[in-house]
Write a protein that holds these residues in place. Structure first.
Motif, PDB file in Angstrom:
ATOM      1  N   GLU A  33       0.834  -1.202   0.000  1.00 29.59           N
ATOM      2  CA  GLU A  33       0.000   0.000   0.000  1.00 29.59           C
ATOM      3  C   GLU A  33       0.869   1.252   0.000  1.00 29.59           C
ATOM      4  N   ALA A  34       1.956   1.231   0.758  1.00 34.09           N
ATOM      5  CA  ALA A  34       2.865   2.381   0.807  1.00 34.09           C
ATOM      6  C   ALA A  34       3.531   2.600  -0.551  1.00 34.09           C
ATOM      7  N   ILE A  35       3.898   1.528  -1.228  1.00 37.81           N
ATOM      8  CA  ILE A  35       4.514   1.649  -2.550  1.00 37.81           C
ATOM      9  C   ILE A  35       3.520   2.225  -3.547  1.00 37.81           C
ATOM     10  N   GLU A  36       2.282   1.750  -3.516  1.00 36.36           N
ATOM     11  CA  GLU A  36       1.251   2.255  -4.425  1.00 36.36           C
ATOM     12  C   GLU A  36       0.983   3.739  -4.223  1.00 36.36           C
ATOM     13  N   ASN A  37       1.010   4.178  -2.984  1.00 36.72           N
ATOM     14  CA  ASN A  37       0.695   5.570  -2.658  1.00 36.72           C
ATOM     15  C   ASN A  37       1.934   6.460  -2.582  1.00 36.72           C
ATOM     16  N   ASN A  38       3.099   5.905  -2.894  1.00 41.85           N
ATOM     17  CA  ASN A  38       4.373   6.638  -2.803  1.00 41.85           C
ATOM     18  C   ASN A  38       4.552   7.258  -1.424  1.00 41.85           C
ATOM     19  N   ALA A  39       4.186   6.507  -0.403  1.00 42.87           N
ATOM     20  CA  ALA A  39       4.277   6.989   0.972  1.00 42.87           C
ATOM     21  C   ALA A  39       5.575   6.510   1.609  1.00 42.87           C
ATOM     22  N   ILE A  40       6.097   7.336   2.479  1.00 40.51           N
ATOM     23  CA  ILE A  40       7.290   6.975   3.236  1.00 40.51           C
ATOM     24  C   ILE A  40       6.833   6.539   4.622  1.00 40.51           C
ATOM     25  N   LEU A  41       7.254   5.352   5.032  1.00 42.65           N
ATOM     26  CA  LEU A  41       6.843   4.807   6.323  1.00 42.65           C
ATOM     27  C   LEU A  41       7.857   5.195   7.395  1.00 42.65           C
ATOM     28  N   ASP A  42       7.353   5.678   8.516  1.00 41.77           N
ATOM     29  CA  ASP A  42       8.214   6.050   9.631  1.00 41.77           C
ATOM     30  C   ASP A  42       8.502   4.873  10.549  1.00 41.77           C
ATOM     31  N   GLU A  43       7.677   3.851  10.448  1.00 39.12           N
ATOM     32  CA  GLU A  43       7.785   2.692  11.330  1.00 39.12           C
ATOM     33  C   GLU A  43       7.914   1.434  10.477  1.00 39.12           C
ATOM     34  N   LYS A  44       8.547   0.427  11.013  1.00 39.71           N
ATOM     35  CA  LYS A  44       8.684  -0.827  10.276  1.00 39.71           C
ATOM     36  C   LYS A  44       7.313  -1.472  10.088  1.00 39.71           C
ATOM     37  N   THR A  45       7.154  -2.127   8.955  1.00 41.87           N
ATOM     38  CA  THR A  45       5.856  -2.694   8.621  1.00 41.87           C
ATOM     39  C   THR A  45       5.438  -3.798   9.583  1.00 41.87           C
ATOM     40  N   VAL A  46       6.378  -4.571  10.075  1.00 42.89           N
ATOM     41  CA  VAL A  46       6.034  -5.640  11.030  1.00 42.89           C
ATOM     42  C   VAL A  46       5.527  -5.034  12.337  1.00 42.89           C
ATOM     43  N   SER A  47       6.137  -3.964  12.778  1.00 43.14           N
ATOM     44  CA  SER A  47       5.675  -3.293  14.001  1.00 43.14           C
ATOM     45  C   SER A  47       4.253  -2.766  13.825  1.00 43.14           C
ATOM     46  N   THR A  48       3.986  -2.184  12.672  1.00 34.86           N
ATOM     47  CA  THR A  48       2.646  -1.684  12.389  1.00 34.86           C
ATOM     48  C   THR A  48       1.643  -2.822  12.353  1.00 34.86           C
ATOM     49  N   ALA A  49       2.018  -3.942  11.731  1.00 37.56           N
ATOM     50  CA  ALA A  49       1.126  -5.106  11.653  1.00 37.56           C
ATOM     51  C   ALA A  49       0.826  -5.659  13.044  1.00 37.56           C
ATOM     52  N   ILE A  50       1.830  -5.748  13.893  1.00 40.83           N
ATOM     53  CA  ILE A  50       1.628  -6.254  15.254  1.00 40.83           C
ATOM     54  C   ILE A  50       0.687  -5.334  16.026  1.00 40.83           C
ATOM     55  N   GLU A  51       0.867  -4.030  15.882  1.00 35.35           N
ATOM     56  CA  GLU A  51      -0.015  -3.090  16.573  1.00 35.35           C
ATOM     57  C   GLU A  51      -1.454  -3.221  16.085  1.00 35.35           C
ATOM     58  N   GLU A  52      -1.638  -3.416  14.780  1.00 37.38           N
ATOM     59  CA  GLU A  52      -2.993  -3.579  14.246  1.00 37.38           C
ATOM     60  C   GLU A  52      -3.641  -4.856  14.770  1.00 37.38           C
ATOM     61  N   ILE A  53      -2.889  -5.923  14.876  1.00 38.92           N
ATOM     62  CA  ILE A  53      -3.420  -7.180  15.417  1.00 38.92           C
ATOM     63  C   ILE A  53      -3.753  -6.994  16.898  1.00 38.92           C
TER      64      ILE A  53
END
Length: 69
Positions: A33-53
């Motif tokens: 999703e970040a690649i599609e939207n040309n977004a820069i992520l401030d946090e690692k994707t695994v950390s974000t996924a764990i928080e969402e779960i």
């Protein structure tokens, strides 16, 4: 660093393996999703996924054949 309680995270899944696979799948979705939207992520994707779960925003669904009885 966010360090969630593993027992609470395992309440809704059958095994640690399912939790790891579900987390990795969500992390890849966040990256894509970040690649599609040309977004820069401030946090690692695994950390974000764990928080969402942890927050219940993302639910890991397992096939009926491996769900706990």
């Amino acid at each position: 660093m966010f360090n969630p309680d593993l027992k609470k995270m395992l309440n809704n899944v059958n095994s640690r393996y399912s939790l790891v696979v579900g987390t990795a799948k969500r992390a890849r979705e966040i990256r894509d999703e970040a690649i599609e939207n040309n977004a820069i992520l401030d946090e690692k994707t695994v950390s974000t996924a764990i928080e969402e779960i942890w927050d219940g925003k993302y639910v890991i669904e397992e096939p009926d054949s491996i769900k706990s009885k």
